[in-house]
Design an enzyme around this catalytic site. Sequence first.
Site, PDB file in Angstrom:
ATOM      1  N   ASN A 155      12.490  -4.061  -4.398  1.00  0.00           N
ATOM      2  CA  ASN A 155      11.932  -4.729  -5.576  1.00  0.00           C
ATOM      3  C   ASN A 155      12.852  -5.827  -6.083  1.00  0.00           C
ATOM      4  OD1 ASN A 155       9.491  -3.304  -5.814  1.00  0.00           O
ATOM      5  ND2 ASN A 155      10.430  -1.654  -6.983  1.00  0.00           N
ATOM      6  N   ASP A 185       5.096  -3.284  -3.973  1.00  0.00           N
ATOM      7  CA  ASP A 185       3.809  -2.592  -4.005  1.00  0.00           C
ATOM      8  C   ASP A 185       3.134  -2.612  -2.628  1.00  0.00           C
ATOM      9  OD1 ASP A 185       4.091  -2.021  -6.666  1.00  0.00           O
ATOM     10  OD2 ASP A 185       2.751  -3.598  -7.379  1.00  0.00           O
ATOM     11  N   GLU A 226       8.050   5.666  -6.130  1.00  0.00           N
ATOM     12  CA  GLU A 226       8.153   5.606  -4.669  1.00  0.00           C
ATOM     13  C   GLU A 226       8.164   6.988  -4.040  1.00  0.00           C
ATOM     14  OE1 GLU A 226      12.411   4.953  -6.298  1.00  0.00           O
ATOM     15  OE2 GLU A 226      10.354   4.470  -6.857  1.00  0.00           O
TER      16      GLU A 226
END
Length: 351
Positions: free
Chosen positions: A233, A242, A267
């Site tokens: 991220n 995503d 996650e």
Amino acid sequence: MERIGSVTPAGNGLVRAILTFLEDQRLEPTPVNYTFAYRVMSDPAGALAREVARRTDGGFRLSSGEVEMLGNAIEPGTRSFNPADPAPAPVEPAPADSADAERAAETQRQVAGFESMVSAIHNETRDFGRDLAASADALSAVPGTDVVSAIAELARITASMRARVDIAETRLAQATREASALRQELAVAHEDARRDPLTELPNRRAFESASTDRDDGPFHVALCDVDHFKSVNDQYGHPVGDRVLKAIAATLDRECAGHLVARYGGEEFALLIGGVDRATAFDMLERARRAVGARRYRLRETDTVIEGVTMSAGLVTLRPGETIVDGVGRADQLLYAAKRGGRDQMVGETG
């Protein structure tokens, strides 16, 4: 090499909050119960929501009688119910985006329309019976010699009643269609409330409520976590993160076909494996974990390759009398053992 595209996850909404409330309280999604739940969840500071919170504090559920009593006793928009009662914690509504809010409002309008239609049919039936009695009295008062007038009056009454029956039947058919549409809407919303919008896998709620009261055991619970996912991220952005999660979900679902795979949160993924022994379950999950690590992702926009996406996992076998939540708790301990041991591995219980 897989090129990954974009996805726009949907937000949780008021409809999901309403369906969650109905499921928690073991209430059928009837128009009356749905209207009650809508009032509770859409006005968390109102008197109804506060009274519901007080009555359900400690894990108690509302009875159908309480739903009827509270719905009739507390008017919409009321801010107090009984000043002597202690103020409970307000009910927090689930976040809603504009689409979900409009969907909830439309469903509520359907409920209101259905209730109005049923009320109108009830009034028609009541008036029909009243007029029938009045007409019978009128006919009995007709002199026996005035047969022609009596027949004419009878024909007029019959035609009037037939017209009213036709109107009632039309309204009833419309009410039936409204009820069917509402049931379908609630069924869709119920399914949405138990599915993760990003990965399209069952969500945590669906996973924890899955049944293990079957004869196709034993059952094994696994908890998986993507290693160093924060770095994905941070380096590539959350939209790319995503997409990676969605691809991992697809891999787990494919490698563990026939078993329950869910997005547990963030996650983390959870699996319920049934009908195989522990060694087979371990081998299946290990193959899935390796398949996740073997995938490579190339960003469509820049051709940048994302490498080194791995996963750690913990696996336990449910004991007699143990719930799925219990199994997740024990699997979580083994997951962290895998993390402490260097990640990119799985740890199963022994013995």
